[in-house]
Each structure stands twice: as C-alpha cells, then as structure tokens.
Enzyme design. Sequence first.
Site, PDB file in Angstrom:
ATOM      1  N   HIS A 173       0.827  -1.203   0.000  1.00 17.38           N
ATOM      2  CA  HIS A 173       0.000   0.000   0.000  1.00 17.38           C
ATOM      3  C   HIS A 173       0.868   1.262   0.000  1.00 17.38           C
ATOM      4  CE1 HIS A 173      -2.826  -3.040   1.543  1.00 17.38           C
ATOM      5  NE2 HIS A 173      -3.747  -2.296   0.965  1.00 17.38           N
ATOM      6  N   ASP A 182      -4.091  -6.284  -8.419  1.00 23.03           N
ATOM      7  CA  ASP A 182      -4.399  -5.733  -7.109  1.00 23.03           C
ATOM      8  C   ASP A 182      -4.755  -4.261  -7.335  1.00 23.03           C
ATOM      9  OD1 ASP A 182      -4.718  -5.445  -4.368  1.00 23.03           O
ATOM     10  OD2 ASP A 182      -2.758  -6.288  -3.858  1.00 23.03           O
TER      11      ASP A 182
END
Length: 338
Positions: free
Chosen positions: A183, A252
């Site tokens: 992230h 993703d």
Amino acid sequence: MSDAGRMAAIFGCAVLTLSADERAFFREADPFGFILFARNIDTPAQVARLTAELRATVGRNAPILIDQEGGRVQRLRRPHWRDWTPPLDAATAAGDKAAHVLALRARIIAEELRAVGIDGNCAPVADIAGAETHSFLRNRCYGETPAQVCERARAVADAHLAAGVLPVMKHLPGHGRATADTHHHLPKVTASRAELAAHDFAPFRALADLPMAMTAHIIFDAYDPAHPATQSPNMIRVIREEIGFQGLLMTDDLNMQALSGDLGQRTRASMAAGCDIALHCKGDMGEMQMVAAEAGDMPPVTRRRAAAALARRLCQAPVDIAALEADLVRMGQGAVHG
C-alpha cells in the site's frame, strides 16, 4: 447480454449510494464488475440496495466483490455481521482441524455476502507466512508451509464456491516474502527461481483451477528486476505457464503506492503485461475515467475467461448456519456477533 459486461475493469464507488455521475459513468463504461469497501457499508438493507443499484446501472447481473477475509481485513463488521479472528491465528489454534475451521468460517462469510447481493470475495490468501512476512499480511495467511496453505486455501475456496460466491485467489505469484507493505512501498524479492517454484508458487499451482485471481505488486528479481509482477510480462507468463493459472486475472488495487505513475500509466502497463482486469477501488471519478481510458474493452480471450468465471456463481446446496456455528464453537472458534 453477457453478465461480463464490456470494459476490462472493476470499479469502486464513493459512499453508501450512487451519485448521478456514478450511475452515468458506470452505464457508459459497463465495467466487468464492482468492489465494495467499508465506506460503502452501513446496514444489510443498505448494502442490498447498493448492490441492486450497481447492477441496475449496467442492466445485468454484474459481479460485486469485497475483501471479507475475516480478521483485520473484512469490510462487513459488527453489529450487523460477524467478526472473526485473523486466519493464521485461527488456523494455528485449530491445529490439524485448521482446514475444517477455515472452511466453516468461509461458508458462513459467503452466506452473509450472498444475502446482501455480493457474489465475489477476494479470498483465499494463498501466500505463505514466513519470518520476514510484513505484518500487514502475515496473520492474513493460512499457514507457514506450502502443504498447509494448499490444503487450507482449497478448503476456503471450495466453501465459497459451494455458496455461489466466486473466490478470488491472491496474491499471484506469492506475497509472503515481501518485507514492505505494498500500500505504501514496492517490495523486492531476491529468492531464486528454484526457491520460488518449490515454495511460493506451490499453493497457486495447486489451486490453478480457480476462476479468478489477483496479482501482487512485488518485484521478483529472478524474473524481472525492473517491474512488479502486476506490470511484468515475464511474471504474467510465469503465472500462466509455470503456475498454470488460466482463469480471470485481475490486478491488485491500482491505487497502491507500490506502483508508480498516474492511474492511466499504471493501468496501461498492467494491461500491456497481460492482466485481464484493472482493479480500481477508490471510487474517485477522475481516476476511474483515467483507468477506463486505458483498460478498454475486454478482448475475446478475456471475455471467455470472464464468462467461465461467472458461470461458477451457482449455490450448490442450502446450509444450516446455526449448525456450522455450533461446530465452530465446539472447537473454540466461534465468531463474535454484534
């Protein structure tokens, strides 16, 4: 009309209901599907309305996904849904009954999802937990050996399919060696091809028949020292040929900071590498427009994979949730209710 839609993308939305701009954009773009996050969740009735509204915008039974792993990563929570301990904690406590426990949990989760119109779950996590696995991922894993993860991830996937909910296996070709949180950072894995094939890739090979899977934003030096797997033609080839996954392969979340460039550049590189579907979760209209411009229409091979995946959204048999919960409680593994 096909339930797969037109555009090679999955989009999120901003809040609890759709705006007029979102409805117009989704109608025009006709993405493969949608994904929900905590910002989209209030009550079961509200979620059911939102999933119906999303499908109404595209005029078909579009897939609607969520991350409901149980534990730290679950978007549906108390007081309206069950909370769960992290999967690795549950598996460790269950010992040789770990696969059974995780399957029971998965079937209950899948039933809760289907009850509000959600028919895809970004699980199982087939990554292998190791000593170096970053804390953002470690307790989301199912085990510390390939054998453990193969057995337990298969049980979780089968439980979803029995409920008519599509499992999305993640994160190909393996996230367990990553020491950074994707992230925020781009991890680099330096293991050899032989190490990766024998260890990290093994659960994904064992589950290569599953309908959908998600890539990892990780560099694997042994194959491509310049590009994360999501954007690496070499790594997509590994996923398709060495691991053998022939299902629908989605990225993703393209907003994760492991990737560089703007959303258009990130999408273009991912699609050029060989991903089937671009995943954009944030619900930001300007970013969605950038993703849409680069994702484009699904080519024939992607449409075939999408249709094959959606054909597996069939509930095989009703289930007695109270009996499943009682079984878990007997093993000291019950969920927490609101």
